[in-house]
Design a protein around this motif. Structure first.
Motif, PDB file in Angstrom:
ATOM      1  N   UNK A   1      79.807   9.683  45.259  1.00 48.95           N
ATOM      2  CA  UNK A   1      78.948  10.799  45.040  1.00 48.95           C
ATOM      3  C   UNK A   1      79.328  11.119  43.500  1.00 48.95           C
ATOM      4  N   UNK A   2      78.000  11.414  42.989  1.00 48.27           N
ATOM      5  CA  UNK A   2      78.347  11.970  41.494  1.00 48.27           C
ATOM      6  C   UNK A   2      79.212  13.209  41.612  1.00 48.27           C
ATOM      7  N   UNK A   3      79.915  13.306  40.448  1.00 43.95           N
ATOM      8  CA  UNK A   3      80.917  14.240  40.116  1.00 43.95           C
ATOM      9  C   UNK A   3      80.917  14.685  38.661  1.00 43.95           C
ATOM     10  N   UNK A   4      81.622  15.652  38.380  1.00 50.56           N
ATOM     11  CA  UNK A   4      81.780  15.930  36.930  1.00 50.56           C
ATOM     12  C   UNK A   4      83.146  16.827  36.862  1.00 50.56           C
ATOM     13  N   UNK A   5      83.542  16.941  35.563  1.00 55.98           N
ATOM     14  CA  UNK A   5      84.675  18.070  35.251  1.00 55.98           C
ATOM     15  C   UNK A   5      83.704  18.917  34.032  1.00 55.98           C
ATOM     16  N   UNK A   6      83.443  20.327  34.603  1.00 55.98           N
ATOM     17  CA  UNK A   6      82.492  20.934  33.703  1.00 55.98           C
ATOM     18  C   UNK A   6      83.484  21.478  32.583  1.00 55.98           C
ATOM     19  N   UNK A   7      82.741  21.895  31.463  1.00 54.94           N
ATOM     20  CA  UNK A   7      83.794  22.618  30.415  1.00 54.94           C
ATOM     21  C   UNK A   7      83.971  24.219  30.969  1.00 54.94           C
ATOM     22  N   UNK A   8      85.176  24.659  30.790  1.00 52.30           N
ATOM     23  CA  UNK A   8      85.385  26.205  31.305  1.00 52.30           C
ATOM     24  C   UNK A   8      85.101  27.112  30.115  1.00 52.30           C
ATOM     25  N   UNK A   9      84.887  28.202  30.163  1.00 51.72           N
ATOM     26  CA  UNK A   9      84.675  29.326  29.358  1.00 51.72           C
ATOM     27  C   UNK A   9      85.694  30.200  29.259  1.00 51.72           C
ATOM     28  N   UNK A  10      85.958  31.201  28.314  1.00 55.14           N
ATOM     29  CA  UNK A  10      86.922  32.179  28.312  1.00 55.14           C
ATOM     30  C   UNK A  10      88.221  31.443  27.579  1.00 55.14           C
ATOM     31  N   UNK A  11      89.148  31.939  28.192  1.00 56.85           N
ATOM     32  CA  UNK A  11      90.499  31.632  27.967  1.00 56.85           C
ATOM     33  C   UNK A  11      90.692  30.319  28.431  1.00 56.85           C
ATOM     34  N   UNK A  12      90.056  30.011  29.546  1.00 59.42           N
ATOM     35  CA  UNK A  12      90.498  28.446  29.970  1.00 59.42           C
ATOM     36  C   UNK A  12      90.000  27.342  29.005  1.00 59.42           C
ATOM     37  N   UNK A  13      88.995  27.624  28.163  1.00 59.57           N
ATOM     38  CA  UNK A  13      88.728  26.522  27.270  1.00 59.57           C
ATOM     39  C   UNK A  13      89.662  26.459  26.174  1.00 59.57           C
ATOM     40  N   UNK A  14      90.652  27.442  25.942  1.00 61.40           N
ATOM     41  CA  UNK A  14      91.679  27.621  24.743  1.00 61.40           C
ATOM     42  C   UNK A  14      92.868  26.724  25.444  1.00 61.40           C
ATOM     43  N   UNK A  15      92.900  26.116  26.695  1.00 62.32           N
ATOM     44  CA  UNK A  15      94.014  25.526  26.962  1.00 62.32           C
ATOM     45  C   UNK A  15      93.723  24.057  27.736  1.00 62.32           C
ATOM     46  N   UNK A  16      94.594  23.164  27.489  1.00 59.95           N
ATOM     47  CA  UNK A  16      94.511  21.787  28.063  1.00 59.95           C
ATOM     48  C   UNK A  16      94.485  21.717  29.698  1.00 59.95           C
ATOM     49  N   UNK A  17      93.843  20.783  30.045  1.00 67.55           N
ATOM     50  CA  UNK A  17      93.684  20.371  31.613  1.00 67.55           C
ATOM     51  C   UNK A  17      94.214  19.094  31.610  1.00 67.55           C
ATOM     52  N   UNK A  18      95.302  18.992  32.623  1.00 70.00           N
ATOM     53  CA  UNK A  18      95.986  17.722  33.103  1.00 70.00           C
ATOM     54  C   UNK A  18      95.629  17.175  34.300  1.00 70.00           C
ATOM     55  N   UNK A  19      95.651  16.020  34.422  1.00 68.37           N
ATOM     56  CA  UNK A  19      95.396  15.537  35.995  1.00 68.37           C
ATOM     57  C   UNK A  19      95.423  14.270  35.948  1.00 68.37           C
ATOM     58  N   UNK A  20      95.889  13.547  37.153  1.00 72.95           N
ATOM     59  CA  UNK A  20      96.337  12.219  37.563  1.00 72.95           C
ATOM     60  C   UNK A  20      95.599  11.337  38.526  1.00 72.95           C
ATOM     61  N   UNK A  21      94.475  10.923  38.328  1.00 76.76           N
ATOM     62  CA  UNK A  21      93.743  10.064  39.186  1.00 76.76           C
ATOM     63  C   UNK A  21      94.240   8.637  39.658  1.00 76.76           C
ATOM     64  N   UNK A  22      94.129   8.188  40.768  1.00 78.10           N
ATOM     65  CA  UNK A  22      94.625   6.957  41.304  1.00 78.10           C
ATOM     66  C   UNK A  22      93.406   6.325  41.594  1.00 78.10           C
ATOM     67  N   UNK A  23      92.844   5.177  40.777  1.00 71.23           N
ATOM     68  CA  UNK A  23      91.682   4.505  41.279  1.00 71.23           C
ATOM     69  C   UNK A  23      92.273   3.238  42.020  1.00 71.23           C
ATOM     70  N   UNK A  24      92.143   3.233  43.368  1.00 70.60           N
ATOM     71  CA  UNK A  24      92.374   2.227  44.200  1.00 70.60           C
ATOM     72  C   UNK A  24      91.339   1.221  44.143  1.00 70.60           C
ATOM     73  N   UNK A  25      91.714   0.014  44.083  1.00 72.17           N
ATOM     74  CA  UNK A  25      90.760  -1.120  43.740  1.00 72.17           C
ATOM     75  C   UNK A  25      91.126  -2.147  44.913  1.00 72.17           C
ATOM     76  N   UNK A  26      89.939  -2.937  45.373  1.00 70.55           N
ATOM     77  CA  UNK A  26      90.232  -4.052  46.104  1.00 70.55           C
ATOM     78  C   UNK A  26      90.869  -5.182  45.292  1.00 70.55           C
ATOM     79  N   UNK A  27      91.249  -6.224  45.749  1.00 70.19           N
ATOM     80  CA  UNK A  27      91.684  -7.407  45.026  1.00 70.19           C
ATOM     81  C   UNK A  27      90.600  -7.993  44.120  1.00 70.19           C
ATOM     82  N   UNK A  28      90.820  -8.331  43.012  1.00 64.72           N
ATOM     83  CA  UNK A  28      89.907  -8.982  42.068  1.00 64.72           C
ATOM     84  C   UNK A  28      89.018 -10.273  42.721  1.00 64.72           C
TER      85      UNK A  28
END
Length: 312
Positions: free
Chosen positions: A246-273
């Motif tokens: 599915x298409x997904x996004x991380x949109x820009x926040x507004x207000x005070x949330x725009x003034x702070x960092x956002x952190x996350x940790x995705x794990x992209x699980x892959x097939x064998x090459x």
């Protein structure tokens, strides 16, 4: 709990009976491509330690971070600077910087040529030990989710085990800095993931959204330490799009949330090459003819996509 409890996306526990888990996950992945997964077995203390170390790295001076940029590496390992990656079909580069950790293979491993050696920052004590432990924990949680997916697809429960053993999986430490002047760019423009499945930690803050079949953006906001799990393009192709990337996004926040960092940790699980992606026979019928008659290896698929998003 977050507002996600009112979402149409399935929220499951990995401790549920496997047949029940497979049904819930399968139906959610078919309709939305996403699910929320709790009780995944990743130690909360390990998650907290990893989050602290991720923040410590991104707080380093710019020249210190750039010392870990691997020229010509396609962003596979080490540091990728702010405004490098671009979503397929977009011109504005995403408002993010990140660090990649991959699988460590023994010298002489048959797949060694496909995977670059990891890079480890000297400035953050315990970084390597913490993230190697988190990588292994993500890997195990992903294997259990793939078992449920296999059962949903009427495959043997362990069908995916061989396809992802020593796979080219990547853990990404993500930092979206405070927004000063976006100039039309967003933190993560609408995109689909390349890989098999993605397991994401750190999405409890509003911003992550998926695009429904009806063209509506649906928030994805799991409780703290729960995973947002989604189908990647490789698995979508393997299943003839029965399971949706599915298409997904991380949109820009507004207000005070725009003034702070956002952190996350995705794990992209892959097939064998060297795993050959060819449509599962059980996902082809008169109503759903094979959309991908040409097979290709996971490595070749990845190379094509990395070029499309500006990392190669």
């Amino acid at each position: 709990m977050s507002a996600q409890q009112n979402s149409p996306i399935a929220s499951v526990s990995l401790t549920e009976p496997m047949d029940q888990l497979a049904d819930k996950l399968g139906r959610s992945f078919e309709e939305y491509g996403f699910a929320i997964v709790a009780d995944h077995g990743i130690d909360p203390a390990l998650i907290e330690r990893a989050e602290q170390m991720s923040k410590a790295f991104f707080e380093l001076p710019e020249d210190a971070k750039r010392a870990y940029f691997v020229t010509g590496g396609g962003g596979a390992r080490g540091y990728t600077p702010f405004k490098t990656e671009v979503a397929k079909g977009y011109e504005k580069k995403d408002l993010k910087e990140f660090w990649h950790i991959g699988r460590t293979l023994a010298a002489g491993h048959p797949l060694e040529a496909y995977m670059q050696p990891n890079v480890w920052p000297n400035e953050v004590e315990g970084f390597r030990e913490t993230f190697e432990a988190l990588f292994a924990a993500f890997d195990e949680a992903g294997r259990r989710i793939l078992t449920a997916i296999a059962i949903h697809l009427d495959l043997a429960p362990d069908w995916f085990d061989a396809t992802v053993k020593d796979g080219n999986s990547v853990m990404r430490l993500l930092h979206y800095p405070p927004i000063d002047n976006a100039d039309g760019a967003v933190r993560a423009a609408p995109h689909g993931d390349i890989n098999t499945i993605t397991l994401l930690l750190g999405a409890e803050e509003a911003g992550l959204e998926l695009l429904s079949r009806q063209g509506e953006w649906i928030p994805v906001q799991p409780p703290k330490n729960a995973l947002a799990v989604n189908i990647g393009d490789m698995l979508s192709r393997l299943t003839n799009d029965r399971l949706r990337s599915t298409i997904h996004q991380v949109r820009n926040p507004t207000g005070e949330a725009a003034l702070r960092s956002r952190y996350s940790m995705p794990f992209f699980l892959h097939f064998r090459p060297d795993f050959v992606i060819e449509t599962l026979p059980g996902c082809i019928n008169a109503a759903h003819p094979d959309q991908y008659p040409d097979s290709l290896t996971a490595h070749d698929f990845l190379a094509i996509r990395l070029k499309e998003i500006g990392l190669m």
